[in-house]
Scaffold this motif. Sequence first.
Motif, PDB file in Angstrom:
ATOM      1  N   LEU A 141      -8.360   9.359  -3.317  1.00 41.72           N
ATOM      2  CA  LEU A 141      -9.317   9.317  -2.210  1.00 41.72           C
ATOM      3  C   LEU A 141      -9.967   7.930  -2.133  1.00 41.72           C
ATOM      4  O   LEU A 141     -10.087   7.337  -1.043  1.00 41.72           O
ATOM      5  N   VAL A 142     -10.370   7.421  -3.293  1.00 45.87           N
ATOM      6  CA  VAL A 142     -10.978   6.079  -3.330  1.00 45.87           C
ATOM      7  C   VAL A 142      -9.974   5.043  -2.845  1.00 45.87           C
ATOM      8  O   VAL A 142     -10.299   4.130  -2.072  1.00 45.87           O
ATOM      9  N   TRP A 143      -8.728   5.190  -3.295  1.00 41.04           N
ATOM     10  CA  TRP A 143      -7.677   4.250  -2.883  1.00 41.04           C
ATOM     11  C   TRP A 143      -7.477   4.274  -1.370  1.00 41.04           C
ATOM     12  O   TRP A 143      -7.329   3.227  -0.738  1.00 41.04           O
ATOM     13  N   LEU A 144      -7.477   5.488  -0.792  1.00 47.09           N
ATOM     14  CA  LEU A 144      -7.271   5.619   0.642  1.00 47.09           C
ATOM     15  C   LEU A 144      -8.384   4.914   1.411  1.00 47.09           C
ATOM     16  O   LEU A 144      -8.125   4.156   2.365  1.00 47.09           O
ATOM     17  N   VAL A 145      -9.614   5.129   0.983  1.00 48.10           N
ATOM     18  CA  VAL A 145     -10.754   4.489   1.655  1.00 48.10           C
ATOM     19  C   VAL A 145     -10.662   2.972   1.504  1.00 48.10           C
ATOM     20  O   VAL A 145     -10.852   2.216   2.474  1.00 48.10           O
ATOM     21  N   ILE A 149      -7.821   1.567   3.750  1.00 48.47           N
ATOM     22  CA  ILE A 149      -8.197   1.527   5.174  1.00 48.47           C
ATOM     23  C   ILE A 149      -9.184   0.386   5.415  1.00 48.47           C
ATOM     24  O   ILE A 149      -9.051  -0.383   6.375  1.00 48.47           O
ATOM     25  N   GLY A 150     -10.154   0.250   4.508  1.00 52.02           N
ATOM     26  CA  GLY A 150     -11.146  -0.809   4.665  1.00 52.02           C
ATOM     27  C   GLY A 150     -10.510  -2.192   4.590  1.00 52.02           C
ATOM     28  O   GLY A 150     -10.815  -3.077   5.392  1.00 52.02           O
ATOM     29  N   TYR A 151      -9.607  -2.364   3.648  1.00 51.37           N
ATOM     30  CA  TYR A 151      -8.946  -3.665   3.467  1.00 51.37           C
ATOM     31  C   TYR A 151      -8.070  -4.007   4.674  1.00 51.37           C
ATOM     32  O   TYR A 151      -8.129  -5.126   5.214  1.00 51.37           O
ATOM     33  N   SER A 152      -7.268  -3.054   5.122  1.00 47.87           N
ATOM     34  CA  SER A 152      -6.344  -3.318   6.230  1.00 47.87           C
ATOM     35  C   SER A 152      -7.100  -3.548   7.531  1.00 47.87           C
ATOM     36  O   SER A 152      -6.745  -4.442   8.323  1.00 47.87           O
ATOM     37  N   ALA A 153      -8.151  -2.757   7.751  1.00 43.65           N
ATOM     38  CA  ALA A 153      -8.874  -2.868   9.024  1.00 43.65           C
ATOM     39  C   ALA A 153      -9.666  -4.166   9.122  1.00 43.65           C
ATOM     40  O   ALA A 153      -9.943  -4.640  10.232  1.00 43.65           O
ATOM     41  N   ARG A 167       1.276  -5.644  -1.765  1.00 42.54           N
ATOM     42  CA  ARG A 167       1.257  -5.497  -3.231  1.00 42.54           C
ATOM     43  C   ARG A 167      -0.115  -5.077  -3.747  1.00 42.54           C
ATOM     44  O   ARG A 167      -0.223  -4.377  -4.724  1.00 42.54           O
ATOM     45  N   TYR A 168      -1.162  -5.519  -3.057  1.00 41.09           N
ATOM     46  CA  TYR A 168      -2.513  -5.112  -3.465  1.00 41.09           C
ATOM     47  C   TYR A 168      -2.752  -3.628  -3.181  1.00 41.09           C
ATOM     48  O   TYR A 168      -3.585  -2.994  -3.811  1.00 41.09           O
ATOM     49  N   ILE A 169      -2.050  -3.114  -2.200  1.00 40.21           N
ATOM     50  CA  ILE A 169      -2.187  -1.692  -1.861  1.00 40.21           C
ATOM     51  C   ILE A 169      -1.309  -0.848  -2.793  1.00 40.21           C
ATOM     52  O   ILE A 169      -1.716   0.223  -3.260  1.00 40.21           O
ATOM     53  N   MET A 170      -0.110  -1.351  -3.070  1.00 44.00           N
ATOM     54  CA  MET A 170       0.843  -0.550  -3.847  1.00 44.00           C
ATOM     55  C   MET A 170       0.518  -0.523  -5.336  1.00 44.00           C
ATOM     56  O   MET A 170       0.814   0.465  -6.016  1.00 44.00           O
ATOM     57  N   LEU A 171      -0.093  -1.587  -5.857  1.00 46.73           N
ATOM     58  CA  LEU A 171      -0.380  -1.618  -7.303  1.00 46.73           C
ATOM     59  C   LEU A 171      -1.310  -0.471  -7.724  1.00 46.73           C
ATOM     60  O   LEU A 171      -0.974   0.294  -8.636  1.00 46.73           O
ATOM     61  N   PRO A 172      -2.493  -0.302  -7.085  1.00 44.56           N
ATOM     62  CA  PRO A 172      -3.325   0.831  -7.506  1.00 44.56           C
ATOM     63  C   PRO A 172      -2.666   2.176  -7.257  1.00 44.56           C
ATOM     64  O   PRO A 172      -2.855   3.112  -8.040  1.00 44.56           O
ATOM     65  N   LEU A 173      -1.879   2.268  -6.180  1.00 40.75           N
ATOM     66  CA  LEU A 173      -1.204   3.545  -5.922  1.00 40.75           C
ATOM     67  C   LEU A 173      -0.218   3.860  -7.058  1.00 40.75           C
ATOM     68  O   LEU A 173      -0.126   5.009  -7.523  1.00 40.75           O
ATOM     69  N   ALA A 174       0.499   2.816  -7.497  1.00 36.12           N
ATOM     70  CA  ALA A 174       1.447   3.025  -8.598  1.00 36.12           C
ATOM     71  C   ALA A 174       0.736   3.443  -9.881  1.00 36.12           C
ATOM     72  O   ALA A 174       1.214   4.316 -10.615  1.00 36.12           O
ATOM     73  N   VAL A 175      -0.423   2.838 -10.140  1.00 39.98           N
ATOM     74  CA  VAL A 175      -1.171   3.196 -11.361  1.00 39.98           C
ATOM     75  C   VAL A 175      -1.726   4.615 -11.250  1.00 39.98           C
ATOM     76  O   VAL A 175      -1.587   5.433 -12.158  1.00 39.98           O
ATOM     77  N   ILE A 176      -2.341   4.901 -10.094  1.00 39.91           N
ATOM     78  CA  ILE A 176      -3.013   6.199  -9.931  1.00 39.91           C
ATOM     79  C   ILE A 176      -2.004   7.346 -10.003  1.00 39.91           C
ATOM     80  O   ILE A 176      -2.272   8.378 -10.615  1.00 39.91           O
ATOM     81  N   ALA A 210     -10.079  -4.242  -3.688  1.00 35.89           N
ATOM     82  CA  ALA A 210     -11.355  -4.392  -2.986  1.00 35.89           C
ATOM     83  C   ALA A 210     -11.841  -5.836  -2.963  1.00 35.89           C
ATOM     84  O   ALA A 210     -12.406  -6.285  -1.964  1.00 35.89           O
ATOM     85  N   PHE A 211     -11.640  -6.557  -4.052  1.00 40.15           N
ATOM     86  CA  PHE A 211     -12.305  -7.855  -4.167  1.00 40.15           C
ATOM     87  C   PHE A 211     -11.361  -9.057  -4.107  1.00 40.15           C
ATOM     88  O   PHE A 211     -11.766 -10.133  -3.681  1.00 40.15           O
ATOM     89  N   ASP A 212     -10.123  -8.896  -4.547  1.00 35.98           N
ATOM     90  CA  ASP A 212      -9.247 -10.069  -4.574  1.00 35.98           C
ATOM     91  C   ASP A 212      -8.260 -10.101  -3.422  1.00 35.98           C
ATOM     92  O   ASP A 212      -7.805 -11.168  -3.036  1.00 35.98           O
TER      93      ASP A 212
END
Lengths: 439, 64
Positions: free
Chosen positions: A257-261, A264-268, A402-411, B22-24
């Motif tokens: 859920l945190v990743w999704l938010v 969306i925030g990063y892309s928008a 890659r910034y989006i996929m890395l946390p998704l891969a970890v989570i 979020a930050f980088d």
Amino acid sequence: MNQPVPVFRDEAKTAALQCPGCGAPIQRTGFGAIVKVVCSHCGSELSPTESDTLRLLLHVQRQQRPSVLPLHIRGTLAGAQWEVIGIVWREVTADGKVYPWQEFLLYNPYLGYRYLLHFLYDRHWALGTPLDGAPIIHVAQRPSARWRQHHFRHFQRALARTIYVEGEFPWQVRVGDVVTADDYVAPPLGLSVEQSVDESGTDLQFTMMQHLDGAEVYRAFALAATAPRPTMIGPLQPNRWTAGAALTWVSCAVLLLVWLVATIGYSASRDDREVYRGTATTPDPISDELDLGEVGSVQTIAVELTATPLSNAWAYADVLLVPLSGSEEAVGVGLEVDEWHGVSDGESWHEGTSHASVAVGAVPGGRYAIQVAPQSGTSTPGAPAQTLEYTVVVRRDVVLDRYIMLPLAVILGVPLLLTLAGLAFEGARWRNSDYAPQA
Amino acid sequence: MRIAPRHIVYWLLSLGSLGLLAFDAPRGRLLTLEPDRGEVEKGTGTVRGRPIYVWSGGGYHGGK
């Protein structure tokens, strides 16, 4: 000052009772419930009498054999003090291989009896408690059992044979006794169902088992040595990979859920704006200027190259971004596109791409000069290069996947890896059962 | 539910990677390929009136 009330009586006087078979001193602990005493020294089978003497039932001459725990040792397990008053060695034979274990009859005058089992073939330990009822057994191709809230799966059936006895027992026990043992498991718990048949009928014994760590047993009985590590996964051994799985998956859901938010925030919030587009034909270079945002800002940029018409040919472009302020270092990237096709063994094939993109991070904002030096060639050595139309596009403040996929891969990856490890653990456990997958 | 060390490691890894997002991610300092960077100097000649730049040092040499 209050003194603790001793649980056991004082040590018995060794002269009080003697083995009628060999004369060795015999210590009595179990009292009224004991129906069989086996001399630890010679193995003679004795029966307690009302006059607190021992009657010789069967004269045996064998030597005492050392067990992992000695007779009459005391220790604290499951919050209570216990004394080993009887030792039974048993074994099963499967596929020509012998699997021995030692059973220690534990006694506490207030709590009764427990069975401490040490499996010599895998070095695991278990504590058995007699059930005060009978479990529900579901007879099927793969039997199961239920006792209160616990559901057990059948693990194995074997003929267990008694090979050594010493001490006191509240049941008739003799070397050579054979019972049919069914083991059900719900790690770390287990259910043992032992069935014996004699002239008086069929006797069923139900015992709840609980896996114990060897170090815990050694601490409980204050053994000086270090408990040997198990050599294989035991039937009752807790699966360490699936322990806390519920918390892991709950964490996974929250983190997703945190990743999704965050995604969306990063892309928008990205501009992803095209700041330059230049087209030329090879081998003509491009030299121009572009604006990469405000001076002092830092952003990501994407440099793209497209070349047409590519046919069994390649194109390469050196793209150089030179800050016109002169205070920053120039940035250089290389991009290559190619296209190859043909026919092999009657099959046509095609590979390559006419579009390439490179993302660059931490590019300072400001005005830049862009210089593109193209090269091109064909698959034929020495052939003149094709004239290609190529286009270079620069975009700033782009989304980097890659910034989006890395946390998704970890989570997702960590819970999935733990699940796979847990499945592998269970596979290893059940390979030792009657239900091992056939090779 | 009992918290095990693996849960803590999992949370730290996840929050660390979310922190990168979020930050980088807006600046892309860590997870982008480091391009060739270096000093340039103006070469001889021009292209459509603009100077030609050539690398004056560093690992970038250009070309295939």
